[in-house]
Design an enzyme around this catalytic site. Structure first.
Site, PDB file in Angstrom:
ATOM      1  N   GLY A  10      35.738  35.483  36.144  1.00 36.40           N
ATOM      2  CA  GLY A  10      35.735  36.906  36.441  1.00 36.40           C
ATOM      3  C   GLY A  10      35.219  37.159  37.833  1.00 36.40           C
ATOM      4  O   GLY A  10      35.273  36.290  38.701  1.00 36.40           O
ATOM      5  N   CYS A  11      34.689  38.322  38.051  1.00 39.37           N
ATOM      6  CA  CYS A  11      34.169  38.719  39.357  1.00 39.37           C
ATOM      7  C   CYS A  11      33.083  37.737  39.814  1.00 39.37           C
ATOM      8  O   CYS A  11      32.141  37.462  39.077  1.00 39.37           O
ATOM      9  CB  CYS A  11      33.599  40.133  39.265  1.00 39.37           C
ATOM     10  SG  CYS A  11      32.782  40.685  40.770  1.00 39.37           S
ATOM     11  N   PHE A  12      33.213  37.235  41.025  1.00 32.25           N
ATOM     12  CA  PHE A  12      32.244  36.238  41.490  1.00 32.25           C
ATOM     13  C   PHE A  12      30.862  36.814  41.744  1.00 32.25           C
ATOM     14  O   PHE A  12      29.883  36.082  41.774  1.00 32.25           O
ATOM     15  CB  PHE A  12      32.738  35.430  42.685  1.00 32.25           C
ATOM     16  CG  PHE A  12      33.339  36.165  43.852  1.00 32.25           C
ATOM     17  CD1 PHE A  12      32.895  37.393  44.286  1.00 32.25           C
ATOM     18  CD2 PHE A  12      34.367  35.564  44.562  1.00 32.25           C
ATOM     19  CE1 PHE A  12      33.453  38.031  45.377  1.00 32.25           C
ATOM     20  CE2 PHE A  12      34.939  36.184  45.664  1.00 32.25           C
ATOM     21  CZ  PHE A  12      34.479  37.431  46.069  1.00 32.25           C
ATOM     22  N   TRP A  13      30.721  38.114  41.893  1.00 29.15           N
ATOM     23  CA  TRP A  13      29.399  38.705  42.130  1.00 29.15           C
ATOM     24  C   TRP A  13      28.462  38.408  40.969  1.00 29.15           C
ATOM     25  O   TRP A  13      27.286  38.107  41.159  1.00 29.15           O
ATOM     26  CB  TRP A  13      29.490  40.206  42.319  1.00 29.15           C
ATOM     27  CG  TRP A  13      30.255  40.665  43.523  1.00 29.15           C
ATOM     28  CD1 TRP A  13      30.544  39.940  44.652  1.00 29.15           C
ATOM     29  CD2 TRP A  13      30.835  41.948  43.726  1.00 29.15           C
ATOM     30  NE1 TRP A  13      31.266  40.699  45.525  1.00 29.15           N
ATOM     31  CE2 TRP A  13      31.462  41.943  44.988  1.00 29.15           C
ATOM     32  CE3 TRP A  13      30.883  43.097  42.960  1.00 29.15           C
ATOM     33  CZ2 TRP A  13      32.128  43.052  45.510  1.00 29.15           C
ATOM     34  CZ3 TRP A  13      31.543  44.209  43.471  1.00 29.15           C
ATOM     35  CH2 TRP A  13      32.152  44.177  44.731  1.00 29.15           C
TER      36      TRP A  13
END
Length: 180
Positions: A10-13
């Site tokens: 998913g979102c790397f953040w």
């Protein structure tokens, strides 16, 4: 001797922020991997047409954390049953994938998927892919949650609760200097 792992979930953040706090993780770098466009930009990857996944490259100390333990934590911090998405983030760029850096990682990755499947009622869709070129994300994405995330509505709604949940359930794995 340091080792590396590349994971997409998913979102790397979110993945980056959680792994930065884990004992044995030396560094975490957000980036793009698994696509066919050289040196893609964030905007290109978000369009979903490059084939890249948002991913993190972890550098770790195998004397403090094993690759197997990293994969167990990886399966705990995202939903490996969602194909090409994580929650409202939809597209191939949000796929769940383990990118192999060497032959030794392959069996460990396969075993981790079997283990995760034993704890899930839904099928695990995480792919095991050979690592291709890892392109570091733009500088403003590195350490994003801790630098700018508190100002970002997505981070306060999605990332912060995941970090809090992870820290609560894995207190023994968190570096002492990590803060809520």
């Amino acid at each position: 001797m340091e080792k590396q792992a590349i994971l997409a979930g998913g979102c790397f953040w979110c993945i980056e922020a959680i792994f930065k706090d884990i004992i044995g993780i030396i560094s975490v770098e957000s980036g793009y991997i698994g696509g066919d466009v050289p040196n893609p930009s964030y905007e290109q990857v978000c369009e979903g047409k490059t084939g890249h996944a948002e991913a993190v490259r972890l550098t770790f100390d195998p004397e403090k954390i094993s690759y197997s333990d990293i994969l167990d934590l990886f399966f705990d911090i995202h939903d490996p049953t969602q194909l090409n998405r994580q929650g409202d983030d939809i597209g191939v760029q949000y796929r769940s994938a383990i990118f192999l850096l060497d032959k030794a990682q392959e069996q460990v990755a396969q075993d981790a998927i079997v283990k995760a499947q034993a704890h899930s009622k839904k099928p695990i869709v995480t792919k095991i892919e050979p690592a291709s070129i890892f392109y570091p994300a733009e500088a403003y994405h590195q350490d994003y949650f801790y630098q700018k995330g508190q100002e970002n509505r997505y981070c306060s709604i999605v990332v912060a609760p995941k970090i809090a949940k992870f820290r609560k359930s894995h207190q023994d794995r968190i570096k002492k200097q990590a803060s809520a």
